[in-house]
Write an enzyme that holds these catalytic residues in place. Structure first.
Site, PDB file in Angstrom:
ATOM      1  N   HIS A 100     -21.125  16.358 -52.305  1.00 24.45           N
ATOM      2  CA  HIS A 100     -21.754  16.029 -53.589  1.00 24.45           C
ATOM      3  C   HIS A 100     -22.078  14.531 -53.547  1.00 24.45           C
ATOM      4  O   HIS A 100     -21.327  13.754 -52.950  1.00 24.45           O
ATOM      5  CB  HIS A 100     -20.800  16.190 -54.772  1.00 24.45           C
ATOM      6  CG  HIS A 100     -20.160  17.534 -54.964  1.00 24.45           C
ATOM      7  ND1 HIS A 100     -19.081  17.958 -54.245  1.00 24.45           N
ATOM      8  CD2 HIS A 100     -20.431  18.523 -55.841  1.00 24.45           C
ATOM      9  CE1 HIS A 100     -18.709  19.163 -54.662  1.00 24.45           C
ATOM     10  NE2 HIS A 100     -19.508  19.535 -55.632  1.00 24.45           N
ATOM     11  N   ASP A 103     -19.084  12.341 -54.158  1.00 22.84           N
ATOM     12  CA  ASP A 103     -17.964  12.360 -53.194  1.00 22.84           C
ATOM     13  C   ASP A 103     -18.047  11.172 -52.267  1.00 22.84           C
ATOM     14  O   ASP A 103     -17.032  10.660 -51.801  1.00 22.84           O
ATOM     15  CB  ASP A 103     -18.039  13.575 -52.234  1.00 22.84           C
ATOM     16  CG  ASP A 103     -18.061  14.903 -52.911  1.00 22.84           C
ATOM     17  OD1 ASP A 103     -17.575  14.995 -54.044  1.00 22.84           O
ATOM     18  OD2 ASP A 103     -18.553  15.871 -52.290  1.00 22.84           O
ATOM     19  N   HIS A 270     -13.709  32.477 -55.862  1.00 25.30           N
ATOM     20  CA  HIS A 270     -14.453  32.758 -57.084  1.00 25.30           C
ATOM     21  C   HIS A 270     -14.657  34.268 -57.247  1.00 25.30           C
ATOM     22  O   HIS A 270     -14.622  34.779 -58.365  1.00 25.30           O
ATOM     23  CB  HIS A 270     -15.803  32.043 -57.078  1.00 25.30           C
ATOM     24  CG  HIS A 270     -15.686  30.548 -56.994  1.00 25.30           C
ATOM     25  ND1 HIS A 270     -16.779  29.731 -56.950  1.00 25.30           N
ATOM     26  CD2 HIS A 270     -14.605  29.737 -56.943  1.00 25.30           C
ATOM     27  CE1 HIS A 270     -16.376  28.464 -56.881  1.00 25.30           C
ATOM     28  NE2 HIS A 270     -15.064  28.446 -56.863  1.00 25.30           N
ATOM     29  N   ASP A 295     -18.760  29.920 -49.168  1.00 23.04           N
ATOM     30  CA  ASP A 295     -17.696  28.928 -49.273  1.00 23.04           C
ATOM     31  C   ASP A 295     -16.405  29.656 -48.908  1.00 23.04           C
ATOM     32  O   ASP A 295     -15.862  30.426 -49.707  1.00 23.04           O
ATOM     33  CB  ASP A 295     -17.616  28.340 -50.694  1.00 23.04           C
ATOM     34  CG  ASP A 295     -18.506  27.112 -50.849  1.00 23.04           C
ATOM     35  OD1 ASP A 295     -19.211  26.758 -49.883  1.00 23.04           O
ATOM     36  OD2 ASP A 295     -18.488  26.508 -51.935  1.00 23.04           O
ATOM     37  N   ASP A 308      -8.290  27.333 -53.958  1.00 25.01           N
ATOM     38  CA  ASP A 308      -9.047  26.805 -52.813  1.00 25.01           C
ATOM     39  C   ASP A 308      -8.184  26.611 -51.569  1.00 25.01           C
ATOM     40  O   ASP A 308      -8.148  25.523 -50.981  1.00 25.01           O
ATOM     41  CB  ASP A 308      -9.700  25.461 -53.177  1.00 25.01           C
ATOM     42  CG  ASP A 308     -10.918  25.618 -54.080  1.00 25.01           C
ATOM     43  OD1 ASP A 308     -11.466  26.731 -54.172  1.00 25.01           O
ATOM     44  OD2 ASP A 308     -11.331  24.618 -54.700  1.00 25.01           O
ATOM     45  N   ASP A 338     -14.646  25.365 -48.286  1.00 22.96           N
ATOM     46  CA  ASP A 338     -14.419  24.769 -49.606  1.00 22.96           C
ATOM     47  C   ASP A 338     -12.933  24.991 -49.904  1.00 22.96           C
ATOM     48  O   ASP A 338     -12.564  25.827 -50.730  1.00 22.96           O
ATOM     49  CB  ASP A 338     -15.329  25.435 -50.644  1.00 22.96           C
ATOM     50  CG  ASP A 338     -15.360  24.652 -51.952  1.00 22.96           C
ATOM     51  OD1 ASP A 338     -14.556  23.718 -52.089  1.00 22.96           O
ATOM     52  OD2 ASP A 338     -16.191  24.978 -52.818  1.00 22.96           O
TER      53      ASP A 338
HETATM   54  C1  XLS Z   1     -15.861  24.574 -57.414  1.00 23.14           C
HETATM   55  C2  XLS Z   1     -16.961  24.820 -56.478  1.00 23.14           C
HETATM   56  C3  XLS Z   1     -17.571  23.574 -55.894  1.00 23.14           C
HETATM   57  C4  XLS Z   1     -18.906  23.891 -55.283  1.00 23.14           C
HETATM   58  C5  XLS Z   1     -19.764  22.724 -55.075  1.00 23.14           C
HETATM   59  O1  XLS Z   1     -15.094  25.451 -57.767  1.00 23.14           O
HETATM   60  O2  XLS Z   1     -16.521  25.679 -55.486  1.00 23.14           O
HETATM   61  O3  XLS Z   1     -16.695  22.986 -54.996  1.00 23.14           O
HETATM   62  O4  XLS Z   1     -18.749  24.571 -54.067  1.00 23.14           O
HETATM   63  O5  XLS Z   1     -20.081  22.080 -56.250  1.00 23.14           O
HETATM   64 NI    NI Z   2     -13.787  26.941 -55.745  1.00 26.15          NI
HETATM   65 NI    NI Z   3     -17.501  26.182 -53.730  1.00 22.92          NI
END
Ligand code: XLS
Ligand code: NI
Ligand code: NI
Length: 436
Positions: A100, A103, A270, A295, A308, A338
């Site tokens: 990002h 970051d 997610h 991800d 994560d 991720d």
């Molecule tokens: C957050 C998201 C984020 C995206 C990128 O939960 O996974 O990390 O991958 O903005």
């Molecule tokens: Ni996430």
């Molecule tokens: Ni993500």
């Protein structure tokens, strides 16, 4: 100066190795199912977790020991960190990275200053990309951390927040283009709501679509040809995120005429937060032509938030790779970790263990999935399960030769359906375990 002087480029030593700093399965140039492992996975390192994750949680501050970090978060420090990041990515042997805007460079006092800070780091990235051959998988903008985005960005009730976010996205599309990035990601951030009592949902959704159209238009204007990706997540930070799951996202894209420009970036944790298996999300996207990128991480089924974690479960990676093999892979997407090390794993070497584990778990999953695919048992069982559609009335229905009236006549004459066959779920579960 090296940040990891004791660590060499991580070698492949094979399944018998007990060296924690060696790959047991990931051998980048090994060809499986017609492609090298490197090309199957297109592994990417997430800058935000690996180089900015401090290990804080709601109950305490960061714990990470990162000796290369200076005491002030200025551009010099960010430049040094960028060099460290490339040393890490090179040593772990990943071909891609993602970030990002916020970051990589400190936010300035003004937008102009923030742009300049970002440009200074992009210069370093360009040099390092050139030196190492590492490429940018995707860029994105952080439209959720700064308090100005407390109500969201594209879906904020404050039009200026929308405008500020638009300025950031414009800049990040340019940066992604400059770095040769292959994709650009939209994750919802705070695009959602906490209570409907203060929310005009229709207006917010319209604004989100307008925002994405602006991005698509600008990419066209400047000749950015990377793939746009939309990343579903059902909740966190808001109670309801508009990009809930891939079905909701694809419906949104189609409703607002974005379906030709945007695919999905699916994240494992997610998917499970939305009450789906990752395999469901992948298969659904693939079936609709929206599978873009992944991800790669995992959640903890006992914790209800986005933990994560690094993927280590071979069953999960096997399922993921089965879908990918079936649908011909991800490019120009990839598998982006991720994922973050646990707060208690605070030493730099833990970053290596984590990524080695994730890459090896996927390499094993690929080997297993390729074997399942090659021997064809699973596919032939699925094919056989639908065999009633290959001849007779099934074939005719698929060919559009029937309607309700003709099917009534057919059934009145036939009286009863052909006997059903067993779904064989348990046998299939045993079959998968035989390969694992
Ligand atoms: C957050 C998201 C984020 C995206 C990128 O939960 O996974 O990390 O991958 O903005
Ligand atoms: Ni996430
Ligand atoms: Ni993500």
């Amino acid at each position: 100066m090296s940040a990891f002087p004791e660590i060499e480029r991580i070698p492949y030593e094979g399944p018998e190795s007990k060296n924690p700093l060696a790959f047991k399965h990931y051998k980048e140039d090994e060809v499986i199912a017609g492609k090298t492992m490197k090309d199957h996975f297109r592994f990417s390192i997430a800058y935000w977790h690996t180089f900015r994750g401090a290990g804080s949680d709601p109950f305490g501050p960061g714990t990470m020991d990162r000796p290369w970090e200076g005491s002030v978060d200025d551009v010099e420090n960010a430049k040094n960190r960028a060099r460290v990041a490339f040393e890490f990515i090179e040593k772990i042997g990943a071909p891609f990275y993602c970030f990002h805007d916020r970051d990589v460079a400190p936010e300035g006092a003004t937008l102009k200053e923030s742009h300049a800070n970002l440009d200074a780091i992009v210069d370093v990235f360009l040099e390092e990309q050139e030196r190492t051959g590492i490429k940018l998988l995707w860029g994105t903008a952080n439209l959720f951390s700064n308090p100005r985005f407390m109500h969201g960005a594209a879906t904020s009730c404050n039009a200026d927040a929308f405008a500020y976010a638009a300025a950031q996205v414009k800049k990040m599309i340019e940066v992604t283009q400059r770095l040769g990035g292959e994709n650009y990601v939209f994750w919802g951030g705070r695009e959602g709501y906490q209570t409907l009592l203060n929310t005009d949902m229709k207006r917010e959704l319209d604004h989100l679509a307008k925002f994405m159209h602006m991005a698509v238009d600008y990419a066209k204007e400047i000749g950015f040809t990377g793939q746009f990706l939309f990343e579903p997540k059902p909740k966190e930070p808001t109670k309801h995120q508009y990009d809930f799951d891939s079905a909701a996202c694809i419906n949104f894209l189609r409703t607002y005429g974005l379906e030709d420009h945007v695919k999905m970036n699916l994240e494992t944790n997610h998917a499970t937060l939305a009450g789906h298996e990752m395999m469901h999300e992948m298969e659904f996207c693939a079936s609709q032509g929206f599978l873009g990128s992944v991800d790669a991480n995992t959640g903890d089924l006992l914790l209800g938030w986005d933990t994560d974690q690094f993927p280590t479960n071979i069953y999960l990676t096997t399922q993921t790779m089965l879908v990918l093999l079936r649908h011909g892979g991800l490019a120009p997407g990839g598998l982006n970790f991720d994922a973050k090390v646990r707060r208690e794993s605070f030493e730099p070497v833990d970053l290596f263990h984590a990524h080695i584990g994730g890459m090896d778990a996927f390499a094993r999953g690929l080997k297993i999935a390729a074997k399942i695919q090659e021997e064809g048992e699973l596919d032939s069982i699925i094919k056989d399960r639908y065999s009633s559609w290959d001849t007779g009335v099934g074939q005719e229905i698929e060919a559009g030769k029937h309607n309700l009236k003709s099917l009534e006549s057919y059934m009145l004459e036939k009286g009863e359906i052909e006997p059903n066959k067993s779904g064989r779920q348990e046998m299939l579960e045993n079959l998968i375990n035989r390969y694992i």
